[in-house]
Design a protein around this motif. Structure first.
Motif, mmCIF file in Angstrom:
data_model
loop_
_atom_site.group_PDB
_atom_site.id
_atom_site.type_symbol
_atom_site.label_atom_id
_atom_site.label_comp_id
_atom_site.label_asym_id
_atom_site.label_seq_id
_atom_site.Cartn_x
_atom_site.Cartn_y
_atom_site.Cartn_z
ATOM 1 N N GLN A 156 11.169 37.622 21.560
ATOM 2 C CA GLN A 156 11.649 37.694 22.514
ATOM 3 C C GLN A 156 11.118 39.136 22.945
ATOM 4 O OE1 GLN A 156 12.457 35.521 24.404
ATOM 5 N NE2 GLN A 156 13.152 34.129 23.052
ATOM 6 N N HIS A 190 11.028 29.209 20.447
ATOM 7 C CA HIS A 190 11.875 30.250 21.404
ATOM 8 C C HIS A 190 11.620 30.373 23.586
ATOM 9 C CE1 HIS A 190 15.347 29.325 18.248
ATOM 10 N NE2 HIS A 190 14.996 28.208 19.634
ATOM 11 N N ARG A 194 11.509 29.479 27.117
ATOM 12 C CA ARG A 194 11.947 30.589 27.789
ATOM 13 C C ARG A 194 10.392 30.914 29.023
ATOM 14 N NH1 ARG A 194 13.287 37.201 26.503
ATOM 15 N NH2 ARG A 194 13.133 37.957 28.582
ATOM 16 N N ASP A 198 10.858 30.276 33.025
ATOM 17 C CA ASP A 198 10.321 31.314 33.816
ATOM 18 C C ASP A 198 9.410 31.122 34.807
ATOM 19 O OD1 ASP A 198 12.520 33.147 32.606
ATOM 20 O OD2 ASP A 198 10.771 34.586 31.826
#
Length: 214
Positions: A156, A190, A194, A198
């Motif tokens: 992340q 993940h 994301r 976005d």
């Protein structure tokens, strides 16, 4: 695979041999797709960033594409190994341990690979943490390849630090995306989710490799 985003980008035989002899986790079909989609987005004078050099296998593929495009590849890694490469874990390789300090050190292997490939003038290794480097990064990027640490925190952070620098018509590529937990860790998946949330849109999917564009 759309012709708009997927172009012929074959690797010369000499580099095929060097890449094959270099430690890494990039299957041939994914390597072909990686070269092709990045080649479609790299501009002369442009910059691509790879997060996760390891021993340099994917940097050979991307470095060839960058040289053909008249661009530059920056490949980032702290070279101490990700979590699954530490002693006692599945992908630990004792050959990659520096015997003097007892810690992983993949930098010498990457440098040798780039030297053997003749790519040292176009591929720039940067030794450090992805978050440390992204914190002061300002240059727009034609391509970002996320293939670093696979913990949720590391993956992340790589996305948060580097995706904002992908130019509007550039490409974000994520490796080891496994929707099914039985196939692999979920952190890259993940990150992929994301990116979609976005505003990135998937333009290529080969194996565990996903390419997206804004």
């Amino acid at each position: 695979m759309s012709a708009e985003v997927f172009v012929e980008a074959p690797l010369p035989d000499a580099l095929v041999a060097v890449a094959a002899a270099t430690k890494g986790f990039l299957p041939d079909d994914e390597a072909d797709a990686l070269r092709a989609v990045v080649a479609a987005h790299l501009r002369p004078g442009g910059v691509a960033v790879e997060i996760g050099t390891y021993c340099g296998k994917s940097a050979i593929h991307l470095g060839h594409v960058a040289r053909e495009a008249g661009a530059t590849l920056l490949t980032l890694d702290h070279h101490r190994g990700s979590e699954e490469q530490q002693p006692g874990w599945e992908y630990h390789d004792t050959e990659l341990v520096d015997p003097e300090i007892g810690a992983m050190d993949t930098l010498p292997f990457a440098r040798r690979a780039l030297h053997r490939a003749g790519l040292e003038e176009v591929v720039v290794p940067i030794v450090g943490r992805s978050t440390t480097i992204s914190a002061f990064w300002t240059t727009p990027l034609d391509a970002v390849f996320i293939d670093g640490g696979h913990t949720e925190e590391a993956a992340q952070a790589d996305y948060a630090g580097w995706s904002p620098h992908v130019r509007g018509d550039g490409v974000l590529v994520i490796h080891d995306v496994f929707p099914d937990p039985a196939d692999g860790g979920q952190a890259p998946f993940h990150v992929y989710e994301r990116a979609l949330a976005d505003g990135f849109a998937e333009i290529l999917h080969v194996g565990s490799l996903r390419a997206l564009r804004r």
